[in-house]
Design an enzyme around this catalytic site. Structure first.
Site, PDB file in Angstrom:
ATOM      1  N   ILE A  31       0.840  -1.201   0.000  1.00 49.37           N
ATOM      2  CA  ILE A  31       0.000   0.000   0.000  1.00 49.37           C
ATOM      3  C   ILE A  31       0.873   1.248   0.000  1.00 49.37           C
ATOM      4  O   ILE A  31       0.669   2.160  -0.811  1.00 49.37           O
ATOM      5  CB  ILE A  31      -0.960   0.013   1.207  1.00 49.37           C
ATOM      6  CG1 ILE A  31      -1.921  -1.168   1.149  1.00 49.37           C
ATOM      7  CG2 ILE A  31      -1.712   1.350   1.299  1.00 49.37           C
ATOM      8  CD1 ILE A  31      -2.732  -1.296  -0.122  1.00 49.37           C
ATOM      9  N   TYR A  34       2.797   1.581  -3.496  1.00 50.49           N
ATOM     10  CA  TYR A  34       2.046   1.872  -4.712  1.00 50.49           C
ATOM     11  C   TYR A  34       1.022   2.988  -4.563  1.00 50.49           C
ATOM     12  O   TYR A  34       0.685   3.640  -5.542  1.00 50.49           O
ATOM     13  CB  TYR A  34       1.388   0.597  -5.257  1.00 50.49           C
ATOM     14  CG  TYR A  34       2.426  -0.325  -5.841  1.00 50.49           C
ATOM     15  CD1 TYR A  34       3.034  -0.025  -7.054  1.00 50.49           C
ATOM     16  CD2 TYR A  34       2.844  -1.464  -5.169  1.00 50.49           C
ATOM     17  CE1 TYR A  34       4.013  -0.846  -7.588  1.00 50.49           C
ATOM     18  CE2 TYR A  34       3.816  -2.294  -5.696  1.00 50.49           C
ATOM     19  CZ  TYR A  34       4.391  -1.975  -6.905  1.00 50.49           C
ATOM     20  OH  TYR A  34       5.368  -2.785  -7.434  1.00 50.49           O
ATOM     21  N   GLU A  35       0.513   3.200  -3.372  1.00 51.94           N
ATOM     22  CA  GLU A  35      -0.414   4.314  -3.177  1.00 51.94           C
ATOM     23  C   GLU A  35       0.357   5.598  -2.895  1.00 51.94           C
ATOM     24  O   GLU A  35      -0.054   6.668  -3.300  1.00 51.94           O
ATOM     25  CB  GLU A  35      -1.378   4.022  -2.020  1.00 51.94           C
ATOM     26  CG  GLU A  35      -2.296   2.839  -2.225  1.00 51.94           C
ATOM     27  CD  GLU A  35      -3.378   3.060  -3.271  1.00 51.94           C
ATOM     28  OE1 GLU A  35      -3.633   4.220  -3.655  1.00 51.94           O
ATOM     29  OE2 GLU A  35      -3.970   2.050  -3.705  1.00 51.94           O
ATOM     30  N   GLY A  36       1.480   5.460  -2.189  1.00 48.41           N
ATOM     31  CA  GLY A  36       2.188   6.651  -1.754  1.00 48.41           C
ATOM     32  C   GLY A  36       1.333   7.390  -0.736  1.00 48.41           C
ATOM     33  O   GLY A  36       0.206   7.002  -0.465  1.00 48.41           O
ATOM     34  N   ARG A 152       2.293  -3.284  -9.846  1.00 54.49           N
ATOM     35  CA  ARG A 152       1.632  -3.643  -8.593  1.00 54.49           C
ATOM     36  C   ARG A 152       0.986  -5.017  -8.691  1.00 54.49           C
ATOM     37  O   ARG A 152       1.147  -5.852  -7.792  1.00 54.49           O
ATOM     38  CB  ARG A 152       0.583  -2.592  -8.244  1.00 54.49           C
ATOM     39  CG  ARG A 152      -0.138  -2.868  -6.935  1.00 54.49           C
ATOM     40  CD  ARG A 152      -1.096  -1.745  -6.603  1.00 54.49           C
ATOM     41  NE  ARG A 152      -1.745  -1.958  -5.324  1.00 54.49           N
ATOM     42  CZ  ARG A 152      -2.339  -0.997  -4.641  1.00 54.49           C
ATOM     43  NH1 ARG A 152      -2.385   0.230  -5.129  1.00 54.49           N
ATOM     44  NH2 ARG A 152      -2.909  -1.264  -3.488  1.00 54.49           N
TER      45      ARG A 152
END
Length: 162
Positions: A31, A34-36, A152
């Protein structure tokens, strides 16, 4: 240990095991990678207002939050992602759970629960090629393949099969 979680999706109080014990470091690593984390709201590639680690509920243009709030949002959102997986695959644990919860976190509980991937897993299909192809269907935004989502999905599949 059991907790009661208020699900904002179905508006019910649901007893669940302590999510911290269920979701592993791999879930949070995926998370965060890939979400930052953004403390000012932004539109994601799908055009949805987003803040923190991919949080979308109630987010509006110009919204700002603290790092502490972003961390709390991640904890809350990890709960619904965990529930999304356990509602349809109640026996999954470990790295498989982390990988599936990462996918659910990214695509939403409804899309996850009605996905071909979940249908295959519920039928007991475990062939890596079949599962990977079903997983990789979730690499698109507005009809275009996004390379970040491809990376991802590949990492999630690899984690699932560890």
């Amino acid at each position: 240990m059991f907790l009661v979680y208020f699900c904002t999706i179905c508006s019910q109080k649901i007893p669940i095991m302590n999510q911290i014990a269920m979701l592993g470091d791999d879930f949070y690593r995926l998370i965060k990678k890939y979400e930052g984390c953004r403390l000012i709201s932004y539109k994601c590639p799908s055009g949805v207002w987003t803040i923190g680690y991919g949080h979308t509920a109630g987010v509006v243009q110009g919204m700002t939050i603290s790092q502490n709030t972003a961390d709390k949002m991640l904890e809350q959102d990890s709960s619904w992602a965990l529930l999304a997986v356990l509602r349809v695959l109640p026996d999954v644990r470990g790295k498989k759970l982390d990988a599936l919860a990462s996918l659910a976190y990214n695509i939403g509980s409804g899309a996850f629960q009605s996905s071909t991937l979940v249908a295959y897993l519920k039928k007991g299909i475990t062939d890596r090629k079949v599962i990977a192809q079903a997983w990789e269907r979730w690499c698109h935004s507005k009809g275009k393949v996004l390379r970040g989502l491809q990376r991802r999905r590949t990492e999630e599949v690899n984690l699932f099969f560890e």
